[in-house]
Design an enzyme around this catalytic site. Sequence first.
Site, mmCIF file in Angstrom:
data_model
loop_
_atom_site.group_PDB
_atom_site.id
_atom_site.type_symbol
_atom_site.label_atom_id
_atom_site.label_comp_id
_atom_site.label_asym_id
_atom_site.label_seq_id
_atom_site.Cartn_x
_atom_site.Cartn_y
_atom_site.Cartn_z
ATOM 1 N N LEU A 14 0.514 -1.218 -0.051
ATOM 2 C CA LEU A 14 0.102 -0.072 0.085
ATOM 3 C C LEU A 14 1.233 1.290 0.209
ATOM 4 O O LEU A 14 0.748 2.466 -0.609
ATOM 5 C CB LEU A 14 -0.840 -0.042 1.054
ATOM 6 C CG LEU A 14 -2.629 -0.812 0.892
ATOM 7 C CD1 LEU A 14 -2.656 -1.028 2.424
ATOM 8 C CD2 LEU A 14 -3.320 -0.346 -0.092
ATOM 9 N N LYS A 48 1.514 -3.704 9.260
ATOM 10 C CA LYS A 48 2.719 -2.085 8.914
ATOM 11 C C LYS A 48 3.668 -3.242 9.194
ATOM 12 O O LYS A 48 3.965 -3.128 10.200
ATOM 13 C CB LYS A 48 2.327 -1.316 9.873
ATOM 14 C CG LYS A 48 3.823 0.150 9.581
ATOM 15 C CD LYS A 48 3.147 1.159 10.164
ATOM 16 C CE LYS A 48 2.352 2.177 10.318
ATOM 17 N NZ LYS A 48 2.473 3.475 10.898
ATOM 18 N N ASP A 59 2.355 12.981 16.539
ATOM 19 C CA ASP A 59 2.751 13.157 14.729
ATOM 20 C C ASP A 59 1.453 13.831 14.070
ATOM 21 O O ASP A 59 0.952 13.032 12.590
ATOM 22 C CB ASP A 59 3.823 12.109 14.312
ATOM 23 C CG ASP A 59 4.463 12.540 12.907
ATOM 24 O OD1 ASP A 59 4.468 13.564 12.875
ATOM 25 O OD2 ASP A 59 4.753 10.912 12.131
#
Length: 563
Positions: A356, A379, A475
Site C-alpha cells: 500500500l 505495517k 505526529d
Amino acid sequence: MIAAFKSLHFLLGLFVSSKLLALAQEQNHFIYHGFTGANLLLSEIAKIHPNGLLELTNTSKQQIGRAFFPFPFLFNTSLFNNSRSLSFSTQFAFSMVSELPTLGGHGMAFTISQSTNFTGALATQYLGILNSTSNGLSSNHLLAVELDAIRSPDFKDINDNHVGIDVNSLISIESAAVTYFSDEEKENKSLTLISGHVMHVWIDYDEVEKLLNVTVAPITRTKPTLPLLSTPLDLSSVMLDSMYVGFSSSTGAVASSHYILGWSFNRGGQAQSLDVSKLPSLPPQRKSRKKPYLRILVPTITAIILLVAISGAAYIIKRKKYEELREDWEQEYGPQRFSYKDLYKATTGFTDRKLLGSGGFGKVYRGVLPSSNMQVAIKKVSHDSKQGTKQFVAEIASMGRLRHRNLVQLLGYCRRKGELLLVYDYMPHGSLDKLLFHNDTPSFNWVHRYQVLRGVASALLYLHEEWEQVVLHRDVKASNILLDDDFNGRLGDFGLAKFYDRGANPQTTCVVGTVGYIAPEVTRTGRATTSSDVFAFGTFMLEMALWKETCRARTISREDDFG
Ligand SMILES: *[C@@H]1O[C@H](CO)[C@@H](O)[C@H](O)[C@H]1NC(C)=O
Ligand SMILES: *[C@@H]1O[C@H](CO)[C@@H](O)[C@H](O)[C@H]1NC(C)=O
Ligand SMILES: *[C@@H]1O[C@H](CO)[C@@H](O)[C@H](O)[C@H]1NC(C)=O
Ligand SMILES: *[C@@H]1O[C@H](CO)[C@@H](O)[C@H](O)[C@H]1NC(C)=O
Ligand SMILES: *[C@@H]1O[C@H](CO)[C@@H](O)[C@H](O)[C@H]1NC(C)=O
Ligand SMILES: *[C@@H]1O[C@H](CO)[C@@H](O)[C@H](O)[C@H]1NC(C)=O
Ligand SMILES: *[C@@H]1O[C@H](CO)[C@@H](O)[C@H](O)[C@H]1NC(C)=O
C-alpha cells in the site's frame, strides 16, 4: 632260506590282496542323502553346509570346488575273484543357483579320474580338471560328464546349456542340450541348468553293451525311459585298476553356486535310487525368492527414507519461514498477538502486489486475514528486539485498547527477529495527504473537509481527555489521517505516541514529529504536550482550508527544510 622267504612273500601278498579285496567289496557302492559327516575329499572352495548340502562353488568368480570319494574303486582287477568289471552306475541331485538370472557358470562335471591331485588344473571352461597342456592327453585317464552353462567355442560347445561326455578332453565326444523325455507327454522338455531348480542325473555304463547313458530330469520326476545321451564307448583304455569318483566344478567371469544334494554310486551294478524326501534343502537366498522381494523392498525403503528426509527438510524450512519471537510475558496480550503464518498468508508472502505504501517507517501491506476474511493493513517495521521490547509491546497493547471511531483501530501485532508487524483496520481510501497533494478529487468538498476535521478533533479529544491515560500522538499530520468507507477522517500511526498517567508531567524527550507541524515551544523545551498535538492539528486545519494553494508552498518549504 629262499623257500622261507617265498612263503613269507606269499603270506604277505595274500594279506595285502585280501585287504584290497575286502576294501573293494566293502566300497563297491555308497549312497548319500546330504553329506553330513561324510568323509569326502574336499578341495579348493568346496564345503559342506551344516544341513548336509554340498557346496562345490559359491558365486565367487574364477573359483574351483571339488569333492571326491576318498577311496579309489578297483575297476579293472581280476584278483582272486572274477569280479573285474568296468560297469558302473551313479545318480545325483544338483542345483546351479546363478548370480544373474540369465547368465551363470561355469559348470560342473561328474568325474572318474586316476587321482585326486589336480594340481595345475584351471577354473572356467577347464572345470577344475584339466588345463591347456593336459587337455586331450590319453595319459589323463579321465572320464567326465559335464553340465556346462557356458558355450566355449574352443571346446566346440554346442550351446550354453548342455550335457557332454568328455574322455581325456574337454572337447566332448558327444553332447546334447539339456532336455528330458516326458513319458506321459511323449516329448522332450527342455531344462535350464542355471534355473536354480534341483535336477536329477543318472549316468550308467555297461561294459558288455559298451554304452554310456546319461539321463537328466527335474527332481520331482522319475527316471525317464529314454536317456538324453546314449553313447557307444569303450572305457577299457581309460579305466585303470583303481579310479577315483567325484565332482569338479568351476566359476568364471560369471558365477553360480553349484550344489550337490545327494549322490549314489555303484561299481558293477545299479546305483541305489535317491530318496528325494531325504535331500537337504537349498539355502534360502535363492534368486527366485529373494530377488523379486528385494526388488520391491529396496526401492520402497529408499522412497520412504527420501520422503521422510524431504518432509523433514520442508518442515524445518517452513518453521524457519514462519518463525516468530514469542515470550512468556506476552501471553497477557494473547488476543492481540497474530501468528506470522497468518499474516504471511494474508499478504500472500508480503508481495509487492499487496504493497500500500512505504517510507522511513517501513512498508504497509494490504491483506485479508485467512481466519476471518477481514481486510487489514499490515505495517512492517524494523525493530531491535533487544531494547525495551516489553514496554514497546505494552504500549502496543494499550493502543490496541483505544476505541474511537476516528482512530485507525490497531488490531494486534506480531514479533519476529528484528521485525515488528502491526495489524490495523484497512482504510480503503488511504491517507489524506495523497488526496490533498497528489489527487485532484473534485468530490472532496467543504462538507467532506469539515467532516474530516471534526473527526480528527474528536479523536484528539478522546486521546487527551477521555481515555484512562493521556495519549500524546506527537505526529498529527495529513499523511497520518486516513479515510474510511464514508470519508470519515481517522487518526492513525501511533509510532511516536506517548502514554502517561493523568496528572503526571510528560517527560522531556528528544524532539519528534514532522517539521512544520511541531509547535515552536517544543523545539525549545523538548517537552511534547497535549497543546503541541493541538498546534499540529491547527497546522493541519490550515492545510485543509488552503488546500491546493498551500500544498505547493508546503512541499517546497519541506524540501528546503530537509535539504
Ligand atoms: C565363497 O567361499 C569362499 C571359501 O569359503 C569364501 O572365501 C568366499 O567369501 C565365498 N564367496 C561368497 C561370495 O560367498
Ligand atoms: C584291465 O584288465 C584286463 C584283464 O585283466 C587287462 O587285460 C587290461 O590291460 C586292464 N586294463 C588296464 C588299463 O590296466
Ligand atoms: C566272487 O564273486 C561272486 C559274485 O561275482 C561272489 O558270489 C563270491 O562270493 C566272490 N568270491 C569271493 C571269494 O569273494
Ligand atoms: C600333486 O602333483 C604334483 C605334480 O603334478 C606334485 O608336485 C604334488 O606334490 C602332488 N600333490 C600331492 C598332495 O600329492
Ligand atoms: C597343466 O597341468 C599339469 C599337471 O596336470 C602341469 O604339470 C602343467 O604345468 C599344467 N600346465 C599349465 C600351462 O598350467
Ligand atoms: C528327444 O531327445 C532324444 C535325445 O536327444 C532324441 O533322440 C529323441 O529323438 C527326442 N525325441 C523327441 C520326441 O523329440
Ligand atoms: C542305455 O540306453 C539304451 C537306450 O535306451 C538302453 O538300451 C540301454 O539298456 C541303456 N543302458 C544302460 C546301462 O542303462
